[in-house]
Design an enzyme around this catalytic site. Structure first.
Site, short mmCIF file in Angstrom:
data_model
loop_
_atom_site.label_atom_id
_atom_site.label_comp_id
_atom_site.label_asym_id
_atom_site.label_seq_id
_atom_site.Cartn_x
_atom_site.Cartn_y
_atom_site.Cartn_z
CG HIS A 115 28.78 41.06 34.31
ND1 HIS A 115 29.85 41.86 34.06
CD2 HIS A 115 28.65 40.50 35.37
CE1 HIS A 115 30.47 41.60 35.10
NE2 HIS A 115 29.92 41.10 35.84
CG ASP A 117 28.26 40.67 39.74
OD1 ASP A 117 28.84 40.25 38.55
OD2 ASP A 117 28.65 41.18 40.52
CG HIS A 269 29.63 45.31 37.35
ND1 HIS A 269 28.48 44.59 37.61
CD2 HIS A 269 30.75 44.34 37.47
CE1 HIS A 269 28.71 43.46 38.11
NE2 HIS A 269 30.08 43.20 37.95
NE ARG A 284 31.23 38.74 42.53
CZ ARG A 284 31.08 38.22 41.13
NH1 ARG A 284 31.34 38.61 39.92
NH2 ARG A 284 30.24 37.09 41.21
C1 SIN Z 1 32.96 41.46 38.46
O1 SIN Z 1 32.57 41.50 37.42
O2 SIN Z 1 32.59 41.09 39.41
C2 SIN Z 1 34.44 42.18 38.38
C3 SIN Z 1 34.34 43.49 38.23
C4 SIN Z 1 36.05 43.97 38.33
O3 SIN Z 1 37.07 42.94 38.42
O4 SIN Z 1 36.42 45.13 38.28
#
Ligand code: SIN
Length: 293
Positions: A115, A117, A269, A284
């Site tokens: 996805h 974000d 990602h 994050r």
């Molecule tokens: C996310 O999708 O922002 C998390 C990625 C992760 O936990 O590696």
């Protein structure tokens, strides 16, 4: 003296481009200290030149410093899952499988599908900055795919079919598939109202370098408009599997206190997960972007 052809010095930092599809390491920047405008400019350029992913190793930063650095790139977005925001710091989403007093303190299964974000918002994210506070000794990697390269290498007939196409992005599309996990109680009506479905171009233009990038992802893109249900499904399946081919992907193996900054406009990602008995705890921030075109 540096003899590596990949290593360049900009202001006081070094940019070490990875060999693969996307990514670079920024060396020589301590994010706990104030960063001057010239260095912020250099980081921005490095983000573009790297294909959309920067790694800063060994950053011992507080939530305030994490937020302050993130804000140098734009206003921050607040995640709709308010229960997982860091108390006192709503700009920080806890991506964590840690349970305290029987309750999850963060989103433990974030990123289980490829996805970008917050692509489900009208002005999706410019980028995210994820800081690793506690890591498992097995698993927990995150993979990133370069969506500009994925677009460039699409077969010409598919590029033709995508011209002018728009797609629906929906948060519940991903959330509902993972419902039943301990991190995902049913969304409240207020949460649903805050994140209605949105429509974005399937191919967007990166606002900073003009590159065309594929802007669909398995996590949040549910449907391509102005096609039959079957054609939409077939095209999306093709695009999801094309964009995550190994030639477009870099897999990040986290080190303690890494901070990774990725561009959500030109990468997607995937979190690979870790054995459930091991702790993984990250913070994050998410920088707001603009309306895709
Ligand atoms: C996310 O999708 O922002 C998390 C990625 C992760 O936990 O590696």
């Amino acid at each position: 003296m540096n003899t590596s052809p990949k290593l360049t010095r900009v202001t006081s930092i070094e940019i070490d481009r990875f060999d693969g599809a996307v990514g670079a390491e920024i060396v020589g920047l301590d994010l706990s200290r104030p960063i001057d405008d010239e260095t912020v400019g250099a980081v921005r350029r490095a983000l573009l030149d790297s294909g959309g992913l920067l790694v800063f190793r060994a950053q011992f930063i507080t939530p305030e410093q994490h937020i302050a650095f993130s804000r140098r790139f734009g206003p921050l977005m607040i995640h709709v899952l308010h229960q997982y925001l860091l108390p006192g710091y709503p700009e920080i989403l806890r991506v964590s499988n840690v349970i305290e007093n029987g309750q999850p303190i963060g989103l433990g299964d974030a990123g289980k599908h490829w996805h970008s974000d917050l692509s489900y918002t009208p002005e999706p994210s410019l980028g995210s900055l994820l800081h690793a506070l506690e890591l498992p000794n097995e698993g927990g990697d995150t993979s990133f795919a370069n969506m500009a390269a994925a677009y460039d290498l699409l077969p010409p007939d598919i590029k033709e079919r995508l011209k002018g196409k728009r797609a629906v992005h929906s948060y519940s599309h991903s959330y509902d598939r993972l419902s039943g996990s301990k991190w995902r109680p049913p969304l409240t009506q207020e949460q649903k109202d805050a994140i209605p479905e949105v429509v974005h171009p399937v191919v967007r233009t990166h606002p900073e370098n003009g590159q065309k990038t594929l802007f669909v992802n398995e996590g949040f893109t549910s449907r391509i408009l102005d096609t039959s249900e079957a054609e939409s499904r077939e095209l999306l399946q093709f695009l999801f599997s094309h964009s995550t081919k190994p030639c477009f992907v870099y897999r990040h193996h986290w080190q303690s206190h890494d901070l990774v900054f990725w561009d959500n406009r030109c990468t997607i990602h995937l979190a690979h997960g870790c054995p459930p008995h091991l702790r993984r705890h990250m913070h994050r921030t998410t920088v707001k972007g603009d309306t895709p075109y």
